[in-house]
Structures are given as structure tokens and as C-alpha cells.
Design an enzyme around this catalytic site. Structure first.
Site, PDB file in Angstrom:
ATOM      1  N   GLN A 159      -4.809 -13.210 -12.472  1.00 25.46           N
ATOM      2  CA  GLN A 159      -4.744 -12.058 -13.369  1.00 25.46           C
ATOM      3  C   GLN A 159      -3.327 -11.810 -13.882  1.00 25.46           C
ATOM      4  OE1 GLN A 159      -6.148  -9.286 -10.199  1.00 25.46           O
ATOM      5  NE2 GLN A 159      -4.547  -7.893 -10.922  1.00 25.46           N
ATOM      6  N   ASP A 219      -5.791   2.830 -13.087  1.00 25.48           N
ATOM      7  CA  ASP A 219      -6.231   1.647 -13.830  1.00 25.48           C
ATOM      8  C   ASP A 219      -7.577   1.944 -14.491  1.00 25.48           C
ATOM      9  OD1 ASP A 219      -4.072  -0.238 -13.110  1.00 25.48           O
ATOM     10  OD2 ASP A 219      -4.828   0.080 -11.092  1.00 25.48           O
ATOM     11  N   GLN A 242      -8.091   5.798 -10.515  1.00 24.64           N
ATOM     12  CA  GLN A 242      -8.153   6.178 -11.928  1.00 24.64           C
ATOM     13  C   GLN A 242      -6.960   5.652 -12.724  1.00 24.64           C
ATOM     14  OE1 GLN A 242      -8.519  10.473 -12.790  1.00 24.64           O
ATOM     15  NE2 GLN A 242      -7.150  10.122 -14.539  1.00 24.64           N
ATOM     16  N   HIS A 273      -3.360   4.229  -2.493  1.00 21.52           N
ATOM     17  CA  HIS A 273      -4.333   3.394  -1.790  1.00 21.52           C
ATOM     18  C   HIS A 273      -4.959   4.149  -0.614  1.00 21.52           C
ATOM     19  CE1 HIS A 273      -1.569   0.200  -3.508  1.00 21.52           C
ATOM     20  NE2 HIS A 273      -2.745  -0.181  -3.962  1.00 21.52           N
ATOM     21  N   SER A 303       2.660   0.320  -6.966  1.00 22.98           N
ATOM     22  CA  SER A 303       3.455  -0.651  -6.212  1.00 22.98           C
ATOM     23  C   SER A 303       4.672  -1.087  -7.006  1.00 22.98           C
ATOM     24  CB  SER A 303       2.593  -1.866  -5.851  1.00 22.98           C
ATOM     25  OG  SER A 303       1.496  -1.474  -5.053  1.00 22.98           O
ATOM     26  N   ARG A 304       4.579  -1.051  -8.331  1.00 21.03           N
ATOM     27  CA  ARG A 304       5.698  -1.472  -9.177  1.00 21.03           C
ATOM     28  C   ARG A 304       6.821  -0.437  -9.226  1.00 21.03           C
ATOM     29  NH1 ARG A 304       1.344  -4.164 -12.123  1.00 21.03           N
ATOM     30  NH2 ARG A 304       1.805  -6.411 -12.178  1.00 21.03           N
ATOM     31  N   LEU A 353       0.818  -1.213   0.000  1.00 18.71           N
ATOM     32  CA  LEU A 353       0.000   0.000   0.000  1.00 18.71           C
ATOM     33  C   LEU A 353       0.853   1.265   0.000  1.00 18.71           C
ATOM     34  CD1 LEU A 353      -2.816  -0.983   2.550  1.00 18.71           C
ATOM     35  CD2 LEU A 353      -2.700  -1.411   0.087  1.00 18.71           C
ATOM     36  N   HIS A 354       0.364   2.267  -0.725  1.00 23.70           N
ATOM     37  CA  HIS A 354       1.031   3.564  -0.808  1.00 23.70           C
ATOM     38  C   HIS A 354      -0.025   4.664  -0.710  1.00 23.70           C
ATOM     39  CE1 HIS A 354      -0.455   3.507  -4.919  1.00 23.70           C
ATOM     40  NE2 HIS A 354       0.279   2.448  -5.202  1.00 23.70           N
TER      41      HIS A 354
END
Length: 286
Positions: free
Chosen positions: A60, A156, A154, A36, A192-193, A32-33
């Protein structure tokens, strides 16, 4: 409260429903960042009870994607949720979600498959089956938590359109709330990436937001021809950028735009240091 089983979550939800509480769900894959946290804060503002799911969903991810190395920081995530007043952190195992010994394949597992038109473009074009996995796990979470509202970011944007389509087509009684992208001070969209990027990689990754902002600037100056707008992007790219797509679509339907207008969303995907990053921007917003 950290819960790992569907039964325990359902028992709590049943008690909340008896008391007439409105329930908000923030589905996440953890790590989480601040992005989130913005979803959690919005849920806290509008709902009596908030559930945050933390589940790295195996179905997924494609065979060559980063499921095994995707960041997992459950202890830190739980502490963060506790500090924000989240009522339940639901962190199930894959077996809890899909069944012990279940083959995670649509040969044996029931999947939710959104329409081909919505998935055969943008991220779905190179991530075959990705949105089937997303819709399957999201619908399962909806059935387990039974929220009144669910909160998505948003960043995604294609995912949000597809989930809204699923909810509408399947008569799922949940309001989907989209919350704005949260960015680092530099302009890089939080993800997160981003943890995979070096300091230099983060600087190189700023090309996504620079391209989007420049496209919007050109649009505000009156340029609506999409080929011309795309052409403005290429000056920003170097050999450190592997552009996957830069597309202009309707923000609600994902229809390709012939000319840019205020209903257009511009979406970009680009690999930097091998890390796949996405970003987007609405042309009609101030």
C-alpha cells in the site's frame, strides 16, 4: 500472545469458533497510540476475543513513500496490547503474508481493486494503487482471522468507506465498526506519522483541525456554499503548509457535495515538514 504465522492464528481461531466466541479484529500497522487503544477498547467491549494485527503492508506504499522508515515498535506494541487484554497480536512478515519469493506487484500477485470512483479522489488521487494494497491486505486478514467485527478509525474515513464497499460487494460476513478520531489535547489528530514532526511542526500541524473547526463554525452559522467554506481555510495557511486537498463529500458514498449539509464530511490533507497528515470532520455532528 504474539503469533507470527497464519497457521498458528488459524489454529487458535478454530478453537474459538468451536466455543462460539465472537471475534474482533483491529488491523494496524503498529506504532500504537491512544487512537489504536480506543479501537481495542471498543473491540474488548463488544467481542469475546480480540486480535490486533501489526503489519506494515508494503503493497500500500508508493515508490516514493515512507515504507522503509515507517515506525516499527513491535515490542512496545505487544506490551501495550497485553496490558489491554488483547488475546492475539498477529505480527507476520511480508513473506508470511504474501509468500516466499513473491514479487509484490499486481503483475504476479492477486490484488483486490476497489471501484475507480472511490479511489480516484482524496488520498487515492495522489497515492496510486494505495487502496488496492489496503483492500488486498484487509481481505487477507479477514480470511485469516474470520472476525465477526472489524474496527477502524474515522481518521482514515475514505478507507472505511472503501472497506465497507468491499465487504458489501464481496459478501464478506463481517461488521465494520468505525470509531471516532482521538486527538491530542491541542486538537491534533493522533497518527503514527506525528513522530516525524518536530515540536514546531506539531504546532504548525494544528492548522488541519483549525481549518475543519472553522468550516464547521461557518456551516453552523448558515453558510452552505462550498466555495465560500473553502475560502475560509486559506487564511490559516502559511508557507509552512503544503495543502493537498480540502474536499466536501457525502460521508457514506464519497459523492462530491454541491452544497454542504448534515451528511457532509470535510476532509483535508496537508504536508507539514514534509510529513503528509490527514484529518476530517462531520458537519452534522454536534
Amino acid at each position: 500472545m504474539l503469533l507470527n504465522t497464519v497457521e498458528n492464528v488459524k489454529n487458535n481461531i478454530l478453537e474459538w469458533k468451536k466455543q462460539g466466541y465472537t471475534i474482533g479484529l483491529v488491523p494496524t500497522m503498529g506504532a500504537l497510540h491512544a487512537g489504536h487503544l480506543s479501537l481495542i477498547k471498543k473491540a474488548k467491549e463488544t467481542c469475546d476475543k480480540v486480535v490486533v494485527s501489526v503489519f506494515v503492508n508494503p503493497i500500500q506504499f508508493g515508490p516514493s513513500e515512507d515504507y522503509d522508515k515507517y515506525p516499527r515498535t513491535l515490542d512496545a506494541d505487544t506490551k501495550l496490547c497485553d496490558s489491554e487484554g488483547v488475546d492475539i497480536v498477529f505480527a507476520p512478515s511480508a513473506e508470511e503474508m504474501y509468500g516466499k519469493g513473491q514479487r509484490l506487484s499486481n503483475d504476479t500477485l492477486t490484488y483486490v481493486c476497489p471501484p475507480f470512483f472511490y479511489v480516484n479522489k482524496l488520498c487515492g488521487k495522489t497515492r496510486t494503487g494505495h487502496f488496492d494494497g489496503v483492500c488486498t491486505v484487509v481481505l487477507k486478514l479477514f480470511n485469516i482471522v474470520q472476525p465477526d467485527k472489524a474496527f477502524f478509525g474515522q481518521k482514515d474515513a475514505q478507507q472505511v468507506v472503501i472497506i465497507r464497499k468491499m465487504v458489501n460487494d464481496l459478501n464478506v460476513p463481517i461488521e465494520i465498526i468505525q470509531c471516532p478520531i482521538v486527538r491530542e489535547d491541542s486538537g491534533l489528530a493522533l497518527s503514527s506519522r506525528n513522530k516525524y514532526l518536530s515540536d514546531d511542526g506539531k504546532k504548525d500541524a494544528l492548522v488541519l483541525s483549525k481549518i475543519l473547526n472553522n468550516v464547521k463554525l461557518c456551516y453552523k452559522k448558515g453558510i452552505t456554499d462550498i466555495s465560500s467554506l473553502k475560502e475560509t481555510a486559506y487564511a490559516f495557511l502559511t508557507d509552512k503548509h503544503d495543502l493537498e486537498y480540502l474536499e466536501f463529500v457525502d460521508k457514506n458514498t464519497l459523492d462530491d457535495k454541491i452544497k454542504a449539509d448534515d451528511s457532509t464530511i470535510v476532509l483535508i490533507a496537508c504536508r507539514v515538514e514534509g510529513v503528509r497528515l490527514i484529518d476530517n470532520l462531520y458537519l452534522g455532528e454536534c
